[in-house]
Design a protein around this motif. Structure first.
Motif, PDB file in Angstrom:
ATOM      1  N   UNK A 272       0.861  -1.199   0.000  1.00  0.00           N
ATOM      2  CA  UNK A 272       0.000   0.000   0.000  1.00  0.00           C
ATOM      3  C   UNK A 272       0.890   1.240   0.000  1.00  0.00           C
ATOM      4  N   UNK A 273       0.615   2.151  -0.978  1.00  0.00           N
ATOM      5  CA  UNK A 273       1.413   3.361  -1.100  1.00  0.00           C
ATOM      6  C   UNK A 273       0.729   4.581  -0.494  1.00  0.00           C
ATOM      7  N   UNK A 274      -0.579   4.596  -0.503  1.00  0.00           N
ATOM      8  CA  UNK A 274      -1.308   5.762   0.015  1.00  0.00           C
ATOM      9  C   UNK A 274      -2.700   5.324   0.439  1.00  0.00           C
ATOM     10  N   UNK A 275      -3.224   6.044   1.420  1.00  0.00           N
ATOM     11  CA  UNK A 275      -4.565   5.777   1.938  1.00  0.00           C
ATOM     12  C   UNK A 275      -5.276   7.125   2.096  1.00  0.00           C
ATOM     13  N   UNK A 276      -6.535   7.163   1.721  1.00  0.00           N
ATOM     14  CA  UNK A 276      -7.327   8.375   1.884  1.00  0.00           C
ATOM     15  C   UNK A 276      -8.745   8.062   2.296  1.00  0.00           C
ATOM     16  N   UNK A 277      -9.356   9.031   2.993  1.00  0.00           N
ATOM     17  CA  UNK A 277     -10.746   8.883   3.435  1.00  0.00           C
ATOM     18  C   UNK A 277     -11.535  10.070   2.881  1.00  0.00           C
ATOM     19  N   UNK A 278     -12.575   9.758   2.130  1.00  0.00           N
ATOM     20  CA  UNK A 278     -13.371  10.791   1.466  1.00  0.00           C
ATOM     21  C   UNK A 278     -14.837  10.508   1.753  1.00  0.00           C
ATOM     22  N   UNK A 279     -15.623  11.583   1.850  1.00  0.00           N
ATOM     23  CA  UNK A 279     -17.053  11.404   2.046  1.00  0.00           C
ATOM     24  C   UNK A 279     -17.654  10.695   0.844  1.00  0.00           C
ATOM     25  N   UNK A 280     -18.591   9.844   1.122  1.00  0.00           N
ATOM     26  CA  UNK A 280     -19.227   9.087   0.039  1.00  0.00           C
ATOM     27  C   UNK A 280     -20.181   9.973  -0.745  1.00  0.00           C
ATOM     28  N   UNK A 281     -20.239   9.723  -2.046  1.00  0.00           N
ATOM     29  CA  UNK A 281     -21.179  10.444  -2.883  1.00  0.00           C
ATOM     30  C   UNK A 281     -22.608   9.991  -2.578  1.00  0.00           C
ATOM     31  N   UNK A 288     -26.154   3.985   5.044  1.00  0.00           N
ATOM     32  CA  UNK A 288     -25.241   3.676   6.140  1.00  0.00           C
ATOM     33  C   UNK A 288     -23.792   3.996   5.784  1.00  0.00           C
ATOM     34  N   UNK A 289     -23.447   3.916   4.507  1.00  0.00           N
ATOM     35  CA  UNK A 289     -22.061   4.196   4.099  1.00  0.00           C
ATOM     36  C   UNK A 289     -21.896   5.703   3.987  1.00  0.00           C
ATOM     37  N   UNK A 290     -21.074   6.228   4.858  1.00  0.00           N
ATOM     38  CA  UNK A 290     -20.869   7.676   4.907  1.00  0.00           C
ATOM     39  C   UNK A 290     -19.558   8.100   4.260  1.00  0.00           C
ATOM     40  N   UNK A 291     -18.577   7.180   4.220  1.00  0.00           N
ATOM     41  CA  UNK A 291     -17.268   7.536   3.685  1.00  0.00           C
ATOM     42  C   UNK A 291     -16.781   6.438   2.724  1.00  0.00           C
ATOM     43  N   UNK A 292     -15.814   6.826   1.927  1.00  0.00           N
ATOM     44  CA  UNK A 292     -15.133   5.884   1.045  1.00  0.00           C
ATOM     45  C   UNK A 292     -13.662   5.866   1.436  1.00  0.00           C
ATOM     46  N   UNK A 293     -13.151   4.663   1.684  1.00  0.00           N
ATOM     47  CA  UNK A 293     -11.749   4.486   2.002  1.00  0.00           C
ATOM     48  C   UNK A 293     -11.010   4.140   0.705  1.00  0.00           C
ATOM     49  N   UNK A 294     -10.083   5.009   0.327  1.00  0.00           N
ATOM     50  CA  UNK A 294      -9.333   4.815  -0.918  1.00  0.00           C
ATOM     51  C   UNK A 294      -7.957   4.251  -0.565  1.00  0.00           C
ATOM     52  N   UNK A 295      -7.668   3.078  -1.103  1.00  0.00           N
ATOM     53  CA  UNK A 295      -6.394   2.406  -0.845  1.00  0.00           C
ATOM     54  C   UNK A 295      -5.653   2.286  -2.176  1.00  0.00           C
ATOM     55  N   UNK A 296      -4.482   2.851  -2.226  1.00  0.00           N
ATOM     56  CA  UNK A 296      -3.713   2.868  -3.471  1.00  0.00           C
ATOM     57  C   UNK A 296      -2.422   2.056  -3.331  1.00  0.00           C
ATOM     58  N   UNK A 297      -2.217   1.208  -4.303  1.00  0.00           N
ATOM     59  CA  UNK A 297      -0.919   0.546  -4.446  1.00  0.00           C
ATOM     60  C   UNK A 297      -0.184   1.250  -5.584  1.00  0.00           C
ATOM     61  N   UNK A 298       0.895   0.664  -6.015  1.00  0.00           N
ATOM     62  CA  UNK A 298       1.662   1.301  -7.098  1.00  0.00           C
ATOM     63  C   UNK A 298       0.935   1.272  -8.423  1.00  0.00           C
ATOM     64  N   UNK A 329       2.150   5.334  -8.830  1.00  0.00           N
ATOM     65  CA  UNK A 329       1.809   5.273  -7.413  1.00  0.00           C
ATOM     66  C   UNK A 329       1.263   6.631  -6.981  1.00  0.00           C
ATOM     67  N   UNK A 330       0.274   6.589  -6.096  1.00  0.00           N
ATOM     68  CA  UNK A 330      -0.306   7.828  -5.586  1.00  0.00           C
ATOM     69  C   UNK A 330       0.350   8.173  -4.248  1.00  0.00           C
ATOM     70  N   UNK A 331       0.636   9.451  -4.056  1.00  0.00           N
ATOM     71  CA  UNK A 331       1.316   9.867  -2.816  1.00  0.00           C
ATOM     72  C   UNK A 331       0.426  10.742  -1.928  1.00  0.00           C
ATOM     73  N   UNK A 332      -0.692  11.218  -2.458  1.00  0.00           N
ATOM     74  CA  UNK A 332      -1.578  12.068  -1.636  1.00  0.00           C
ATOM     75  C   UNK A 332      -2.994  11.940  -2.165  1.00  0.00           C
TER      76      UNK A 332
END
Length: 1353
Positions: A272-281, A288-298, A329-332
């Motif tokens: 895993x290169x980067x992780x982000x938490x964003x509000x769900x559309x 019940x799903x309020x957020x989306x967890x974004x997990x990025x590898x290379x 790869x995502x860094x941010x």
């Protein structure tokens, strides 16, 4: 001549002695006066131009409890100033005085009272150096406040509320003005030249940020890190209260609040290169799903759904089957509040990950996901990463302003771009290409590069957009250029590195949020790795301090306080907790401009801001203390010295507001804290009246403004919010959450409880200072009424909510619904519309609950307990009382009617304290119409008492009935109640008169007597006075003497006046009860007090007083001293009467002169010395002078002789007969006394008689004898004159003595015969052989006969 008469020496001496005694008493009294203070009891503010000095002033302190003067309360002299402890005098903060003065000197330097580089001199505001911008001045909406007054017909509740409303509005405006735009703050000269300000104190309390807690990382994470791994990263998701960690392909989420929950996700195959938490559309996932967890590898980005129930700390992850290949790869990773996801790749391209769904299902085949390159075009998506140049130009940093829909990027070439990402847009709005040049503008060595980029939200500024941090710690603030065509960016400010910064590079973890800046410096050269955090916090309170302490209105200045914290490891991430982050404040905590309120206003309803620092050594909590936290902590550290420091830093009114908040929310069992709060309020200054352009203006004390400020801040969340909101056609529902109402009410209740337990103290003053204190008392009273009103109004609204407020509103009439739809809480609390709406809602509630068979008494009790004074719970009872009243009016059965009337009176009596006067007048009128005596009399009387249970109206009357006294409203309300009783009594009088004319008086007499008996039986003193006045107005004052009540005597004492038919009531009252001594005292008081009463009446009252005093003595109540004084007063009054008579017949005075003198003589009873010096002597009133000498029992020979000569000479010209009569009259009146001593009077009479024409031989002696001079005394006086006279006068005196001798023949026991025989023999021998005329022969014959009689005797 009379004009040369000497002064009335003895009386003057007595008067001089009296004056000396008075002077001595005055000097003795002065010895007991309190000493004037030599210095104020609290530190003085540095004196700016036009700033009044605050000091102790020698006032007296007493507890301020509403508006009830404590008539019998002992008032303690304040000495050098008011004390907050009855037994402990407050010096300038006791033993810390020297430290306090040094502290104040430092503050004076900071605020320009001294020279130096530490502060910005106050005099710069008024001009000063040319480099000072005039933009520091600010046009304030806070205009001077004019003096207030109480209207004649002012409502006792809503009158004070209207004044309080203005104070609340003013406080809210002041809070907004102290919460300036960040861009405006940069324009201030201080922001440009001295942005970093020294802390006001070295005490730790003023440290602007401090580490408050440290939590070690979970053991499970350490176990993972102990295994061999390739990549480990960490960060924080503050929205869900989790820290995240990645170890190779595993993701861990840790609940840092309790430290126990440590969840793991390991379904990724790659690192895993980067992780982000964003509000769900919206409309993509289930609710019940309020957020989306974004997990990025290379090479791939995966989306997981995340849910967290509102009342739970548990989180759940859901597979969404949404993933997309990534070219790098995502860094941010960052997102917007609408759910858009932006990612920065290692290839320096910016991507947007887009997903959407065509169906509202959990997820499924209809869900689409895509990746868009927003910086290099769509073809760049397919360029392999290994083909990308390592020196490729592109984006280095990006930041998202979610609330304003903006995205900012910094390119490697030093260009910053502002992109509009609101809605579905991605449009460039502005660019600025000179970032690197600006960062390196003043750099001598090396190259500064941007390492941090943060958006500046709309809650901070309408112009400032973004802050860029350089690798050396320099901050570059960019904002909109308002004068450029279109949209462009410009440099608003360049801020130098934080002064505490070490000589180390600044790391990319540097953080900025809502004005707080934390630069991060990793120190790898230390023995153990550590990180230095350099924290800069915006200085708040400067504007309010200048305004409140110096009366200087100035624009905002973006200044900062700084501090340093050391973290014992490398820092990975810094975030701010959202609970107190100004970016997420509700509208109630933002100004009308949209700018978030500063820390001073928001501290009343929010907690301190907190930041989380995630480091290898653990998680660190950093708290940014509020001003109130600084105050509380500094009071513990520096005790009373902290008070002045905080006052100088934030303002005297802000300090008072914070102290009230502390008092309301803290544990006052801590004696030091309670004492300090009391000191702050006592030493908050006094109100001052100043002349303004529109008249007199009032400047309230710090405690008054502090009270207004804290109430305003507590009410702000609901003040301008509508009570209801439409929820459908014709339906209204509660417009704010119940939780908010409960929170506001809880704060207000705590404040009210504190004020009830710790009433304000006030100062006794005179003159204009007293007016200022009265104005402040009136205003504070209004604020306290508003406080109580707000607490109960919220209870009322919550009660309606409990009983389905929408249904209750629907039952009201359409006008009420229309009014309610536009009604704000401000209107509900302070306006007549709010009152009427509340009454209509109560009526609707009654009708609703009666239909549901809820007892009226139960509902009334609920309303009384929860909102007794706001919603008039008596309306419930009045509703039922009205039913009984109507039943009585419609009944023809006497028993039923009586029962209904009695029930109606019982119910109306329960609401006596809340029934409106207009309603009471209607009920009273209907009772009179039915001739219901008890109701017509008792209901108004009980209402009057309930309206004013503390008898403030009585105190208002006793204190002089000042027209601006707030208690006047209560007095007027009670008078209206009394008028209804008087109307009833008058009606029964008229019925009796009518019945008397018809010859049937039995029933009418009974009703009239019953009415008067009920009225007289009242224990309401004010009503009795009103009743007695009514009798006097009708000319029935003599009937007052028949009243046997506890109040009639006091009434007669207080209302006695100079009207002839009224002034005799008091003494006649006593005389009828055979209380003769009080009657005598009342008569004496009537006679001696200054008044237009004529002197004759005064003498009459003195005589009556003496008679009454003697009657009292005969009954065993003798007061000898009082009786003697009365007799002396009568004697003097008779002298004064004699002077008046003499003036009336004065031949040389004009009529106007006589009237002037007589007016003075009739004004008061005068003393003998004044009668002599001012009237008798200058007006040549001879007989009054003799009467003065007689009454004073004072002998003044030259005055006496001159007066006798003047008197007798005026009669001598008329002949011996007139002189004879005058001598007889004068001697009878003044002999024996010091006005007619024989050795003066007899020679003068004989001397004047010799020149008189006519008269028989010896007439002068005959006149003296007839006037009352004893025969022997006259004989001896005559012999003495004979022996001491020459030959010419001897014959005259011999003639007078012969007449006396002839009289002696018939009264031989009065003069020794030997003396007569001796004188006669000597005289006969002297004239023997001389030629004798007829007169001498008669003298010889008389003496011869006397000699013969003496020899025979």
């Amino acid at each position: 001549m009379l004009t040369s008469l000497p002064s009335f020496s003895r009386l003057n001496q007595l008067a001089s002695d009296s004056n000396a005694n008075n002077l001595q008493q005055s000097q003795q009294m002065q010895q007991y006066q309190p000493m004037q203070p030599t210095q104020p009891i609290y530190p003085s503010f540095p004196q700016g131009q036009g700033q009044a000095q605050y000091g102790g002033g020698g006032y007296q302190v007493q507890p301020y409890i509403g508006y009830t003067p404590q008539q019998h309360q002992q008032i303690a002299t304040a000495g050098p100033g008011p004390s907050y402890n009855q037994h402990q005098q407050v010096a300038p903060y006791g033993q810390q005085q020297q430290q306090l003065q040094q502290q104040q000197q430092r503050q004076q330097i900071q605020y320009g009272q001294g020279q130096g580089q530490q502060g910005y001199a106050v005099n710069r505001f008024a001009g000063g150096p040319s480099n000072v911008s005039p933009t520091t001045q600010m046009q304030s909406r806070l205009q001077p406040q004019q003096l207030e007054s109480v209207g004649k017909d002012e409502d006792p509740i809503y009158g004070p509320l209207s004044r309080a409303r203005n104070k609340i509005t003013r406080a809210l405006v002041g809070d907004e003005e102290s919460s300036g735009d960040l861009a405006d703050g940069f324009q201030h000269p201080l922001s440009q030249h001295e942005p970093y300000q020294p802390l006001p104190s070295n005490a730790g309390a003023f440290k602007p940020a401090r580490v408050t807690k440290r939590t070690p990382l979970p053991d499970a994470l350490h176990q993972e890190l102990n295994y061999k791994h390739l990549t480990a990263k960490m960060g924080l998701f503050e929205e869900i209260e989790r820290a995240w960690f990645t170890v190779d392909n595993k993701l861990f989420l840790w609940d840092y609040s309790d430290g126990r929950d440590f969840s793991r996700y390991d379904e990724q195959n790659d690192t895993i290169q980067a992780v982000g938490l964003v509000k769900a559309r919206k409309d993509v996932f289930v609710d019940e799903i309020t957020h989306v967890l974004v997990i990025c590898t290379s090479s791939k980005a995966t989306l997981l759904g995340l849910s967290r129930p509102a009342n739970s700390r548990e989180i759940s992850l859901y597979h969404t089957n949404l993933s997309v290949e990534t070219p790098s790869a995502m860094i941010d990773i960052k997102g917007t509040s609408a759910g858009r996801i932006f990612m920065l790749g290692a290839n320096k391209d910016l991507y947007e990950l887009d997903y959407s769904s065509d169906a509202s299902w959990f997820f499924g085949s209809s869900t689409k996901v895509g990746l868009h390159n927003r910086s290099s075009g769509s073809l760049a998506n397919w360029t392999p990463g290994f083909l990308t140049s390592k020196t490729k130009e592109g984006i280095e940093l990006f930041a998202v302003d979610s609330q304003q829909g903006r995205l900012y990027t910094i390119h490697t070439n030093g260009e910053i771009e502002w992109i509009d990402v609101s809605g579905a847009r991605y449009e460039t709005r502005a660019k600025f290409s000179r970032v690197k040049q600006e960062l390196n503008r003043n750099v001598q060595v090396g190259n500064v590069t941007p390492i941090g980029l943060a958006a500046i939200g709309g809650h901070e500024s309408r112009r400032a957009c973004v802050v860029i941090t350089g690798s050396n710690g320099v901050r570059l603030y960019l904002g909109l250029n308002p004068v450029a065509y279109g949209s462009s960016l410009q440099v608003l400010a360049t801020r130098t590195p934080v002064p505490t910064q070490a000589n180390l590079p600044v790391a990319a973890q540097t953080f900025y949020s809502s004005g707080t800046f934390i630069s991060v410096q990793h120190d790898t050269n230390a023995p153990l790795p550590q990180t230095q955090l350099n924290i800069a916090v915006q200085l708040v309170g400067r504007q309010s301090a200048l305004r409140e302490n110096y009366d200087i209105t100035e624009g905002p200045a973006c200044l900062e306080w700084t501090s340093t914290e050391i973290i014992p490891s490398q820092v990975w991430n810094i975030v701010e907790l959202p609970s107190a982050n100004p970016a997420f404040f509700p509208p109630s905590l933002t100004a009308s401009s949209g700018i978030a309120l500063s820390e001073l206003p928001r501290q009343a309803t929010t907690q301190a801001r907190e930041f989380l620092v995630l480091a290898t050594s653990g998680l660190f909590w950093i708290s940014q203390p509020r001003p109130i936290d600084i105050l509380q902590d500094d009071l513990e550290l520096e005790k009373d010295a902290a008070i002045n420091t905080v006052r100088m830093s934030f303002g005297k009114s802000q300090l008072a507001a914070m102290s009230l908040q502390l008092g309301a929310t803290s544990d006052l069992k801590q004696a030091d804290l309670a004492s300090a709060i009391s000191t702050i309020l006592v030493t908050s200054g006094e109100p001052i009246i100043k002349d303004g352009t529109g008249g007199k203006n009032i400047y309230y004390s710090g405690r008054h403004d502090g009270l207004a400020i804290i109430i305003a801040r507590y009410l702000r969340p609901i003040w301008n919010v509508k009570v209801t909101l439409p929820v459908g056609p014709g339906r209204l529902a509660l417009g704010v959450p119940e939780s908010l109402l409960l929170a506001v009410q809880g704060r207000l209740e705590k404040l009210k409880r504190y004020l009830d337990e710790h009433p304000f103290q006030r100062y006794q003053a005179e003159g204009e200072a007293k007016i200022a204190w009265d104005q402040e008392d009136m205003s504070i009273h209004g604020l306290q009424v508003l406080l109580k009103q707000a607490v109960e109004a919220i209870s009322f609204i919550l009660l309606l909510s409990d009983y389905k407020i929408s249904d209750i509103i629907a039952k009201t009439d359409m006008n009420t619904q229309n009014t309610l739809s536009n009604l704000t809480f401000q209107d509900l609390l302070t306006s007549s519309d709010g009152r009427e709406v509340a009454r209509k809602l109560v009526t609707s509630l009654i009708e609703q609950q009666i239909g549901q068979e809820l007892g009226i008494d139960t509902l009334s009790e609920i309303l009384q307990q929860r909102c007794g004074s706001f919603c008039q719970p008596g309306d419930v009872v009045m509703y039922k009382a009205e039913e009984s009243m109507r039943r009585a009016e419609g009944s023809r059965d006497y028993a039923e009617r009586s029962e209904s009337l009695t029930e109606s009176l019982r119910l109306f009596t329960r609401t006596a304290g809340t029934i409106p006067i207009s309603r009471l007048q209607e009920v009273s009128r209907r009772y009179r119409a039915m001739q219901y005596t008890v109701g017509a009399i008792e209901l108004p009387l009980k209402t009057a008492v309930q309206l004013d249970p503390n008898d403030k109206a009585v105190d208002f009357v006793r204190d002089g009935e000042h027209p601006q006294d707030p208690r006047k409203a209560l007095f007027e309300a009670r008078k209206q109640c009394y008028e209804m009783v008087i109307d009833a009594l008058g009606m029964f009088d008229e019925l009796l008169d009518k019945a008397t004319a018809e010859g049937n008086t039995a029933s009418a007499t009974q009703k009239r007597d019953e009415a008067y008996a009920l009225a007289i039986a009242s224990d309401d003193e004010l009503f009795h006075f009103y009743l007695y006045d009514w009798h006097v107005e009708r000319g029935l004052q003599e009937q007052l003497l028949e009243f046997d009540t506890p109040y009639i005597e006091q009434y007669l004492k207080l209302t006695i006046n100079n009207v002839e038919d009224r002034r005799d009531l008091l003494w006649k009252f006593y005389a009828r009860r055979e209380d003769y001594l009080p009657a005598a005292e009342a008569l004496s008081s009537l006679a001696t007090r200054p008044s237009p009463m004529v002197l004759h009446d005064r003498l009459y009252y003195l005589a009556q007083a003496l008679t009454s005093a003697k009657s009292a003595a005969s009954l065993g109540s003798e007061d000898v001293e009082f009786t003697s004084r009365l007799q002396e007063q009568i004697d003097v009054a008779q002298v004064q009467m004699e002077v008046c008579r003499a003036v009336e017949v004065h031949p040389e005075m004009t009529g106007e002169e006589k009237n002037d003198v007589l007016a003075k003589l009739n004004t008061d009873l005068l003393q003998l010395d004044e009668l002599y010096q001012s009237f008798a002597r200058p007006l040549r009133l001879y007989e009054p002078i003799l009467l003065i000498l007689k009454t004073a029992d004072t002998r003044i020979d030259d005055v006496c002789e001159a007066v006798w000569r003047q008197l007798l000479s005026s009669y001598r010209v008329a002949g011996a007969t007139a002189l004879d009569e005058a001598v007889v009259s004068l001697v009878r009146r003044y002999f024996p006394s010091e006005a007619a001593p024989l050795d003066i009077m007899v020679p003068v009479v004989y001397a004047e008689a010799q020149g008189a024409v006519g008269g028989q031989a010896g007439w002068a002696s005959s006149a003296l004898l007839e006037g009352g001079v004893p025969l022997r005394d006259l004989w001896e006086a005559g012999v003495g004159l004979y022996e001491n006279s020459d030959d010419d006068e001897r014959d005259y005196y011999a003639e007078e003595l012969s007449v006396i001798a002839s009289r002696w023949i018939g009264r031989k026991d009065e003069i020794p015969a030997a003396e007569v025989e001796r004188f006669a023999s000597a005289y006969l021998l002297r004239i023997s052989g001389a030629q004798l005329d007829e007169a001498k022969r008669e003298t010889k014959d008389r003496l011869t006969a006397a000699k013969q009689a003496a020899v025979r005797y």
